[in-house]
Enzyme design. Structure first.
Site, PDB file in Angstrom:
ATOM      1  N   ASP A 248      61.757  54.077 -11.200  1.00 28.63           N
ATOM      2  CA  ASP A 248      62.940  54.534 -11.920  1.00 28.63           C
ATOM      3  C   ASP A 248      64.198  53.834 -11.409  1.00 28.63           C
ATOM      4  O   ASP A 248      64.327  53.543 -10.222  1.00 28.63           O
ATOM      5  CB  ASP A 248      63.075  56.048 -11.730  1.00 28.63           C
ATOM      6  CG  ASP A 248      64.257  56.628 -12.479  1.00 28.63           C
ATOM      7  OD1 ASP A 248      64.252  56.568 -13.725  1.00 28.63           O
ATOM      8  OD2 ASP A 248      65.179  57.142 -11.821  1.00 28.63           O
TER       9      ASP A 248
ATOM     10  N   GLU B 243      61.711  50.080 -14.534  1.00 29.84           N
ATOM     11  CA  GLU B 243      62.692  50.527 -15.520  1.00 29.84           C
ATOM     12  C   GLU B 243      63.999  49.836 -15.132  1.00 29.84           C
ATOM     13  O   GLU B 243      64.789  50.341 -14.335  1.00 29.84           O
ATOM     14  CB  GLU B 243      62.860  52.048 -15.495  1.00 29.84           C
ATOM     15  CG  GLU B 243      63.715  52.566 -16.653  1.00 29.84           C
ATOM     16  CD  GLU B 243      64.902  53.413 -16.210  1.00 29.84           C
ATOM     17  OE1 GLU B 243      65.789  53.641 -17.037  1.00 29.84           O
ATOM     18  OE2 GLU B 243      64.956  53.828 -15.052  1.00 29.84           O
TER      19      GLU B 243
END
Length: 664
Positions: free
Chosen positions: A312, A365
């Site tokens: 993330d 990401e």
């Protein structure tokens, strides 16, 4: 008998103790024929450390831990007899200025159910795995040549037991059956699980982690979590886990100021804090901190058999000025905004994970144009396996939300991604972030009244599934969930009692099975010779046509999509060779909520240049219609000789043909 040896200390200082989770934390063992638990914690700036818990009625001063030599390593250790699996515990850390800090164990493998914050003694080594076939096959699988259709899932809001005071969460074991049945029926290849690493606040969705080594206790025990993974693998479903090394919360029991100093975070607040998020940033230059994160990643993959990690907020780690104004950040030694320590960390951990675990993947990401995210580390890349294509997602959704009248002026939004498709290995994502508060669900992003909305959504999903790149779709969007997603309730499964939702689900199922059936939709995702525009410039009518190719030239696909409410009964599309083209998908079929299927399923090519191709086929293209035709190149070498994918501009003669006699 000590647990943490001089060799352990040396490797930990170097940041290369890859099994650190087997040493630090709480471990059941027998010492001098007495059963108990060995506690080890890293707190180099502490004055004194105690461990206490349910095993001694939370007596804070009974068990003071010993600082191991050499003392500068900061490892405290103590064996406590009689401590059993299931006992809760915490550390008390006395700081150099005399404060007492009550901390959970950073390396704990289980945590007390929130709002409690204690750690729990457990054993994560005893689970009996039955997924050996999956694990063996994973070692020899080329993930880039295989289909990857991921269902992103938040376990706590997938399904719930109504009317219960404990939030009604499904346990990991209950979740396993419900999820596996659905995923297999629909045709997804993988699931991506949100919010598994322990976290205190439900509303963070699991992105503010306090337990990097513990599956959340909301849904059960570590054994229950292992059972979930084992069952998914036995059902031939891959598992990707969200993993958050970008930041951590300031909760008093967590990592922040762990031993009274900035131990896990950068000491300079300009580097060590996210002002927008109110969280701390890991010190990627400190070997022991890097080892903490590396050990966490390896534990999930090697102990819990996870097939991949989705990392993330990678951009927030790469840029020192991410989300910060002037004066809130400090440049690197070269005066740049790149975090050189984070770059080195990624190269190290990504190379390590994929090197030690064949077939495992690490997904970024990453929301910027940082170069070579999936490039090889030896060439200056970050060595991620795949990258979320955030640029494609934004362009795609911006286009789909438009009134069709304005789509012709935004035609480039749907073609631009192919200009950089080969620069990285991408996953196309329609994730939870796009359907949360104030962003609308996928169905409510679509323009028009109800019938048009569903036709647009079928069209959107067809473009999504046939465009190069692996796929990720968030739960609920495959049956046109109407409300935005909330972690506070289960999905609106009741909608499946209504025909339009049944039909969109049936269509998505058809797309997923088509995707898995045709290698042309996944084999050459990241190579120039896997895709060719037929006509990328039909802006006036907002129609796109392209070819998806397989490695052997067989089972290739011609894809045609009409993004306006105007039917083109006499539509003609260029094709590469003579022969028959079989219609394998028509989005306007009545069973999907459309107006009916065409009577023909096979279309014979007519000789004559069209769209720059030597042949063409005629097809009655419905309003908001998508059509996919299959064919095979006559010779394997023909497919290999095709030029790299590029935007084709129609000749004047072709434009004249395309526009003459057409309805406007």
């Amino acid at each position: 008998m000590g647990n943490f040896t001089e060799l352990d200390m040396y490797l930990f200082r170097q940041g290369t103790h890859y099994d650190i989770y087997k040493k630090l934390g709480a471990h059941l063992m027998t010492v001098r024929k007495k059963d108990g638990v060995m506690f080890d914690v890293w707190a180099p700036n502490a004055k004194r450390v105690w461990v206490f818990g349910t095993f001694n009625n939370w007596d804070e001063t009974q068990y003071e831990m010993k600082r191991l030599e050499p003392a500068e390593n900061g490892i405290y250790e103590l064996f406590v007899r009689g401590v059993k699996k299931g006992d809760m515990y915490k550390y008390i850390i006395e700081t150099t200025d005399g404060r007492l800090l009550y901390k959970a164990d950073p390396y704990a493998n289980q945590a007390e159910l929130r709002p409690g914050t204690a750690s729990v003694v457990t054993d994560i080594t005893g689970f009996k795995w039955t997924d050996s076939k999956w694990m063996q096959e994973r070692e020899t699988t080329d993930v880039y040549k295989k289909p990857m259709a991921i269902l992103e899932v938040h376990p706590g809001s997938w399904m719930r037991h109504p009317g219960r005071e404990d939030d009604g969460f499904y346990t990991y074991r209950e979740f396993a059956k419900s999820l596996i049945d659905y995923v297999k029926e629909m045709g997804y290849t993988h699931v991506e699980l949100m919010g598994i690493s322990e976290y205190p606040y439900d509303g963070s969705w699991g992105y503010q982690v306090t337990g990097y080594y513990a599956p959340t206790s909301r849904y059960g025990t570590p054994e229950d979590f292992a059972y979930l993974i084992d069952q998914l693998h036995k059902a031939k479903i891959g598992v990707i886990l969200d993993w958050v090394p970008a930041h951590f919360p300031k909760d008093a029991h967590g990592l922040a100021c762990f031993d009274g100093s900035c131990l896990y975070e950068y000491a300079d607040p300009r580097k060590g804090e996210h002002p927008d998020w109110g969280t701390k940033i890991f010190d990627y230059g400190r070997n022991e901190v890097k080892n903490f994160l590396i050990g966490s990643a390896l534990m999930w993959i090697e102990n819990y058999h996870i097939d991949g990690l989705r990392v993330d907020a990678v951009a927030s780690m790469l840029y020192l000025d991410y989300g910060k104004s002037d004066g809130q950040w400090v440049a690197n030694q070269y005066g740049e905004n790149k975090n050189l320590e984070a770059i080195e960390f990624f190269r190290h951990i990504n190379t390590l994970i994929t090197g030690r675990n064949k077939g495992a993947i690490v997904v970024a990401e990453e929301s910027t144009a940082w170069p070579m995210v999936t490039g090889d580390a030896k060439d200056g890349g970050l060595n991620f396996s795949l990258k979320w294509n955030m640029g494609w997602m934004h362009d795609f959704l911006d286009y789909m939300k438009l009134d069709p009248y304005f789509r012709s002026n935004n035609h480039h939004k749907m073609t631009f991604a192919m200009s950089y498709n080969a620069s990285e290995r991408y996953i196309l994502v329609l994730s939870h972030d796009e359907v949360v508060h104030l962003k609308c669900s996928m169905i409510n992003k679509m323009p028009g009244l109800e019938g048009d909305k569903y036709a647009n959504l079928r069209l959107a999903y067809t473009f999504f599934m046939t465009h190069p790149g692996k796929k990720l779709l968030f739960m609920g969007q495959d049956f046109a969930q109407e409300r935005e997603w909330s972690e506070e309730r289960e999905l609106d499964w009741f909608l499946l009692a209504e025909k339009p939702h049944q039909q969109i689900q049936s269509y998505m199922k058809e797309l997923l099975h088509l995707y898995r059936k045709f290698p042309s939709l996944y084999e050459l995702d990241h190579e120039y010779n896997g895709f060719e525009w037929i006509n990328a410039d039909d802006t006036y009518r907002s129609i796109y046509s392209y070819i998806r190719k397989s490695q052997d030239g067989k089972m290739c696909l011609v894809c045609v999509m009409n993004f306006t409410p105007v039917a083109r009964e006499d539509y003609r599309v260029g094709v590469p060779q003579a022969g028959s083209y079989r219609l394998v998908l028509n989005s306007d079929e009545e069973r999907f909520g459309g107006n009916g299927a065409p009577t023909e399923t096979s279309y014979k090519a007519v000789k004559g240049e069209w769209d720059g191709m030597p042949y063409s086929i005629g097809y009655s293209l419905p309003a908001y219609g998508a059509a996919i035709f299959s064919f095979s190149y006559r010779q394997k070498k023909e497919a290999a000789k095709k030029e790299p994918a590029k935007k084709k501009t129609s000749t004047k003669a072709t434009n004249k043909k395309q526009n003459s006699g057409k309805k406007k």
